[in-house]
Structure formats: C-alpha cells, structure tokens
Scaffold this active site. Structure first.
Site, PDB file in Angstrom:
ATOM      1  N   LYS A 114     -16.525   9.072   0.491  1.00 32.49           N
ATOM      2  CA  LYS A 114     -15.264   8.714   1.136  1.00 32.49           C
ATOM      3  C   LYS A 114     -14.058   9.253   0.350  1.00 32.49           C
ATOM      4  CE  LYS A 114     -17.128   6.736   4.631  1.00 32.49           C
ATOM      5  NZ  LYS A 114     -17.064   7.426   5.953  1.00 32.49           N
ATOM      6  N   ASN A 155     -16.503   9.385  12.933  1.00 33.55           N
ATOM      7  CA  ASN A 155     -16.941   8.041  12.598  1.00 33.55           C
ATOM      8  C   ASN A 155     -18.371   7.979  12.062  1.00 33.55           C
ATOM      9  OD1 ASN A 155     -16.496   5.134  12.639  1.00 33.55           O
ATOM     10  ND2 ASN A 155     -17.959   5.063  14.314  1.00 33.55           N
ATOM     11  N   THR A 188     -19.384  -5.814  11.369  1.00 36.71           N
ATOM     12  CA  THR A 188     -20.239  -4.899  12.125  1.00 36.71           C
ATOM     13  C   THR A 188     -21.632  -4.939  11.512  1.00 36.71           C
ATOM     14  OG1 THR A 188     -19.811  -3.005  10.683  1.00 36.71           O
ATOM     15  CG2 THR A 188     -18.232  -3.412  12.474  1.00 36.71           C
ATOM     16  N   ASP A 199     -26.204  15.254  16.565  1.00 34.06           N
ATOM     17  CA  ASP A 199     -26.514  14.950  15.179  1.00 34.06           C
ATOM     18  C   ASP A 199     -25.474  15.728  14.384  1.00 34.06           C
ATOM     19  OD1 ASP A 199     -27.373  15.021  12.556  1.00 34.06           O
ATOM     20  OD2 ASP A 199     -29.459  15.502  13.021  1.00 34.06           O
ATOM     21  N   SER A 243     -12.560   6.714   6.673  1.00 32.20           N
ATOM     22  CA  SER A 243     -12.888   6.547   5.266  1.00 32.20           C
ATOM     23  C   SER A 243     -13.297   5.090   5.060  1.00 32.20           C
ATOM     24  CB  SER A 243     -11.684   6.945   4.398  1.00 32.20           C
ATOM     25  OG  SER A 243     -11.954   6.730   3.033  1.00 32.20           O
ATOM     26  N   TYR A 283     -21.603   6.224  -2.545  1.00 31.53           N
ATOM     27  CA  TYR A 283     -21.021   6.094  -1.201  1.00 31.53           C
ATOM     28  C   TYR A 283     -19.520   6.315  -1.268  1.00 31.53           C
ATOM     29  CZ  TYR A 283     -18.939   3.822   2.848  1.00 31.53           C
ATOM     30  OH  TYR A 283     -18.153   3.546   3.942  1.00 31.53           O
TER      31      TYR A 283
END
Length: 255
Positions: free
Chosen positions: A129, A60, A160, A33, A111, A125
C-alpha cells in the site's frame, strides 16, 4: 447503478456479478484477473465498445498478509505484490490511453490506513500500500495537466470480509520472539473480524461523492481510525525530524 451511472463490474467470476447485481443495460460484467495484462486490456476494450468512454476507475483488487516481516514467506509476498501492486499497474496502464484521449477521468486507487502508517504484523501488506501511495502521487502530478484526476483512498478498518481467509493470508510460520508484537496483532485481528468500526455502505457512498467531485483530493482518508493514525504519525515524524535536524542538515556541502 442506482445513481444513474453505467458500471463495468470486473471480477474473476462473472456469474457471481450477475447474481449479485442482476441484468441491466447499464451493467457490463467482465472477467478479470488483474494479474493478467491481456484480460485487463480486453476489459477496457469491452467497456469502451459498450459505453464509448470510461470516466472513473476504482482499483480495488487486493488482499492482505498477517505475519511479521520475518514470518512472511517469499511465495506469499510475491503473490500479494502481483495483485496489490502489479495488478493495479496492469489495469491503470490499460485504461490510461482512453482517459488521455478524453482529456478527462478519475483514477481511485484503494490504499489503506496501512498505506500511510505501517504496523507490526502487517509490514509487508503495508509495503504494497506504500507502493500504491507512491504510484498515485506520481500519477496525480503526471495526469493533472491532462485533465485527469488521481486519488489514493485510505480506509481504516471497515466491517467487511477483509479479515476472513478469503481476503487475508495468515503466515504459516510463527516465531515466538514476535509474540508480543505481530502475535498480539494476530489475536486482535481475530477478535476484530466483523466488529470493525467502519460502515462499508457509507464508504461506498463516499466513493460516489468522490467520483462526483469537481476538484478531488490527492488523498482521502476514510474512517476516524485512519484520521487518528495520520495525526499521530504526522506528530511523530515532526518531533523526530526536529530532534535530528542538526545531523540531517550537516550532510550538505559547506556553502
């Protein structure tokens, strides 16, 4: 693994890693984690104990939040920063002593197109990044004299599960005044899910190519949508800077 590399595969669920990739002497699954600094250090120690070195780190772990800035709850924002920013720092700090001792290595920080250009509905969000971009730029400068590379990878929309509930929080509060901006993005995200233009298999191969590069870049944009977004932002910044140049320069002491 197919390329002949040893792989440390980190995740919250070791069983799912083994189920997906099978058993191999070149594979080390570790429980991780990223918000747990002790687990980060334990994972690095286990990797070095098994393989003797670590050449590439791919940071990632992360998830998104779809909401206008005002709609973003404090709890959701803090949870996202804990993973996307502080988790990345936990792993990086745990691993850098190994790479500094080797005087070699490559850190790849994932990123997003949103790390270069923010947008309505993804503002907070994107701010995580933007933080990853700033951290990586500094790492690039700090580590280059030590023979260690740092690259920030900026994927666009890839096909994805990122827009699924498993990877994307959607703000519970909906404010009607933002319907034309963040509200439109919410609806578009649902339509785009699993119809994104990017091929994740090609992205994976691009990362292997990046890992093998002798002179990797500071930034690597992936996807034609990211290239378009970068070009449009660069043009916007250049035009705005020129329009306000006189006022910008007027704040210097008179020479």
């Amino acid at each position: 693994l197919d390329d002949g590399n040893a792989v440390v595969a980190a995740g919250r669920d070791i069983d799912s890693i083994v189920e997906r990739f099978g058993s191999s002497p070149a594979l080390l699954p570790v429980a991780l984690d990223v918000t747990n600094e002790a687990q980060a250090k334990a994972g690095v120690n286990a990797a070095v104990a098994k393989f003797g070195r670590i050449d590439v780190l791919v940071n990632n772990a992360g998830f998104g939040l779809l909401a206008a800035v005002e709609e973003s709850s404090d709890a959701d924002v803090r949870r996202m920063f804990d993973t996307n920013v502080f988790g990345l720092l936990n792993i990086t700090r745990a691993l850098l002593p190994v790479m500094r001792k080797q005087r070699s290595g490559h850190i790849m920080n994932m990123s997003s197109v949103g790390g270069y250009r923010s947008a309505a509905g993804f503002g907070v969000y994107c701010s995580t990044k933007f933080a990853v971009e700033g951290i990586t730029e500094a790492l690039h400068a700090e580590l280059e004299p030590l023979g260690i590379h740092a690259t920030v990878v900026e994927p666009g929309y890839f096909r994805t599960d990122f827009l699924d509930a498993s990877s994307l929080l959607v703000g519970k509060e909906v404010i009607d005044d933002y319907d034309a901006t963040s509200g439109t993005v919410r609806r578009r995200a649902a339509e785009m899910n699993h119809n994104q233009p990017g091929d994740p298999q090609k992205l994976a191969h691009a990362l292997v190519t990046l890992a093998d590069a002798s002179a990797p870049p500071l930034r690597l944009a992936l996807g034609s949508d990211t290239l378009k977004a970068i070009e449009e932002k660069n043009a916007y910044v250049a035009a705005e800077t020129e329009a306000w140049r006189a006022l910008s320069k007027s704040t210097d002491f008179a020479s």
